[in-house]
Design a protein around this motif. Structure first.
Motif, PDB file in Angstrom:
ATOM      1  N   SER A 225       0.819  -1.216   0.000  1.00 55.61           N
ATOM      2  CA  SER A 225       0.000   0.000   0.000  1.00 55.61           C
ATOM      3  C   SER A 225       0.852   1.265   0.000  1.00 55.61           C
ATOM      4  O   SER A 225       2.060   1.244   0.224  1.00 55.61           O
ATOM      5  CB  SER A 225      -0.935   0.000   1.213  1.00 55.61           C
ATOM      6  OG  SER A 225      -1.823  -1.095   1.173  1.00 55.61           O
ATOM      7  N   SER A 226       0.176   2.389  -0.240  1.00 57.25           N
ATOM      8  CA  SER A 226       0.829   3.702  -0.245  1.00 57.25           C
ATOM      9  C   SER A 226      -0.081   4.693   0.476  1.00 57.25           C
ATOM     10  O   SER A 226      -1.150   4.335   0.977  1.00 57.25           O
ATOM     11  CB  SER A 226       1.073   4.160  -1.677  1.00 57.25           C
ATOM     12  OG  SER A 226      -0.165   4.403  -2.338  1.00 57.25           O
ATOM     13  N   ALA A 227       0.328   5.948   0.498  1.00 55.21           N
ATOM     14  CA  ALA A 227      -0.443   6.975   1.205  1.00 55.21           C
ATOM     15  C   ALA A 227      -1.869   7.087   0.670  1.00 55.21           C
ATOM     16  O   ALA A 227      -2.804   7.399   1.424  1.00 55.21           O
ATOM     17  CB  ALA A 227       0.275   8.320   1.109  1.00 55.21           C
ATOM     18  N   ASP A 228      -2.063   6.833  -0.614  1.00 57.72           N
ATOM     19  CA  ASP A 228      -3.404   6.919  -1.196  1.00 57.72           C
ATOM     20  C   ASP A 228      -4.355   5.860  -0.650  1.00 57.72           C
ATOM     21  O   ASP A 228      -5.574   5.976  -0.812  1.00 57.72           O
ATOM     22  CB  ASP A 228      -3.338   6.773  -2.725  1.00 57.72           C
ATOM     23  CG  ASP A 228      -2.825   8.029  -3.405  1.00 57.72           C
ATOM     24  OD1 ASP A 228      -2.882   9.105  -2.762  1.00 57.72           O
ATOM     25  OD2 ASP A 228      -2.379   7.946  -4.557  1.00 57.72           O
ATOM     26  N   ASP A 229      -3.811   4.839  -0.020  1.00 52.14           N
ATOM     27  CA  ASP A 229      -4.633   3.757   0.511  1.00 52.14           C
ATOM     28  C   ASP A 229      -5.041   3.986   1.966  1.00 52.14           C
ATOM     29  O   ASP A 229      -5.585   3.082   2.610  1.00 52.14           O
ATOM     30  CB  ASP A 229      -3.876   2.428   0.409  1.00 52.14           C
ATOM     31  CG  ASP A 229      -3.626   2.032  -1.033  1.00 52.14           C
ATOM     32  OD1 ASP A 229      -4.604   1.959  -1.790  1.00 52.14           O
ATOM     33  OD2 ASP A 229      -2.456   1.811  -1.395  1.00 52.14           O
ATOM     34  N   ILE A 230      -4.797   5.174   2.495  1.00 53.49           N
ATOM     35  CA  ILE A 230      -5.110   5.481   3.887  1.00 53.49           C
ATOM     36  C   ILE A 230      -6.372   6.340   3.961  1.00 53.49           C
ATOM     37  O   ILE A 230      -6.523   7.315   3.221  1.00 53.49           O
ATOM     38  CB  ILE A 230      -3.946   6.223   4.569  1.00 53.49           C
ATOM     39  CG1 ILE A 230      -2.661   5.381   4.504  1.00 53.49           C
ATOM     40  CG2 ILE A 230      -4.288   6.569   6.005  1.00 53.49           C
ATOM     41  CD1 ILE A 230      -2.763   4.035   5.199  1.00 53.49           C
TER      42      ILE A 230
END
Length: 329
Positions: A225-230
């Motif tokens: 995951s990345s920041a967009d998945d938070i």
């Protein structure tokens, strides 16, 4: 606090206490690797298990120090939810006093009697805050130091920029200060120091370690995951926090259409919004810094990586200073 940490930290970092994830294995590994390890007291269930956990941590760290007198372990910390709804607080504080826990991290309300008790047995208290009002209250009520929980932090996070929060706290407080908020690299640790913090407060990267008490799927989700998945929501506990969208979908919810929870119903992870305990097991928290995590590895390997990055940042800083000096000359 300086005396407590002198010659025991490899890097200026504290492993944040994480619901379910932080247990004795993770804490012991973090302390041996050279950062403060911590866990929430409420992770020890039933309550009687807290005494066993702290005794084990103390015993294993003492054995490590005896075998490695030139590389002593960092101290450990216990996180206490001091909100009035925590009916375990008196019991858990008595256990901490029995073991003279060196650092107690307090959350969700500042309590003078808790600070006095910890400092009475020679420990220090760090209180986590999301804004300046709470920071003032914590110091007024006797906390030794603060943890500034800025935007992007995992779990129950604030919304303020770390630049703003650290600057405003340092305008009135010069004591121990840690910064939390998407710190996942050694460069981020150095940046926290440059902003005015004494320590980086790091949680999510340690979820993807072999010692973490997390499901393999959780660890892999951190890696992928990345920041967009938070997602930032209060739906699951009544308090706003950051969660992994893929885990929300897997638990049967749509991240885009979640409602708001009643803050008066906050439950500290005992059950989900519909009274379902499984919801908390399957909806996973994480901070926005997880894009820097690319593998599941041991705590020792993760700390070594952070240490190498931190030292590279220091070297780059020195080279910049030398170049600037040469230009000015």
């Amino acid at each position: 606090m300086k005396d407590l940490l002198d010659n025991r930290l490899v890097i200026p970092a504290i492993g944040a206490p994480m619901f379910i994830v932080s247990g004795p294995e993770l804490v012991i590994a973090q302390c041996k690797a050279g950062i403060v390890g911590s866990f929430p007291a409420l992770n020890a269930r039933p309550a009687s298990m807290l005494d066993e956990w702290i005794a084990r941590i103390r015993e294993e760290l003492a054995a490590h120090d005896a075998a490695n007198p030139d590389r002593l372990a960092a101290p450990f910390a216990v996180n206490q939810i001091v909100h009035r709804s925590n009916d375990r607080l008196d019991h858990d504080m008595a256990v901490c006093e029995k073991h003279k826990v060196p650092i107690v991290i307090t959350s969700l309300g500042a309590r003078p009697e808790v600070n006095q008790a910890v400092q009475g047995w020679g420990g220090v208290t760090l209180h986590d805050v999301i804004n300046l009002r709470f920071a003032h209250k914590a110091i007024e009520k006797g906390a030794t130091g603060l943890i500034a929980v800025a935007a992007g932090a995992g779990g129950h996070a604030g919304t303020l920029s770390p630049f703003a929060l650290i600057s405003e706290i340092r305008a009135f407080f010069d004591g121990p200060l840690a910064l939390s908020g998407a710190i996942a690299t050694g460069g981020g640790i150095r940046a926290a120091e440059m902003m005015g913090a004494d320590f980086a407060y790091i949680g999510s990267p340690f979820i993807a370690t072999r010692e973490a008490n997390a499901a393999d799927a959780y660890k892999q989700m951190i890696v992928e995951s990345s920041a967009d998945d938070i997602l930032y929501t209060n739906y699951f506990s009544g308090i706003h926090g950051n969660y992994l969208k893929p885990s929300i979908r897997a638990a049967g919810h749509d991240p885009e259409t979640l409602g708001e929870a009643d803050p008066s119903k906050m439950n500290f992870g005992t059950r989900g919004p519909d009274g379902d305990k499984k919801a908390w097991r399957d909806v996973w928290g994480a901070g926005q810094g997880i894009g820097a995590v690319d593998a599941v590895e041991s705590v020792a390997e993760r700390v070594a990586r952070l240490d190498a990055q931190y030292r590279a940042a220091l070297d780059a800083e020195r080279r910049f200073t030398l170049r600037r000096g040469a230009v000015q000359a």
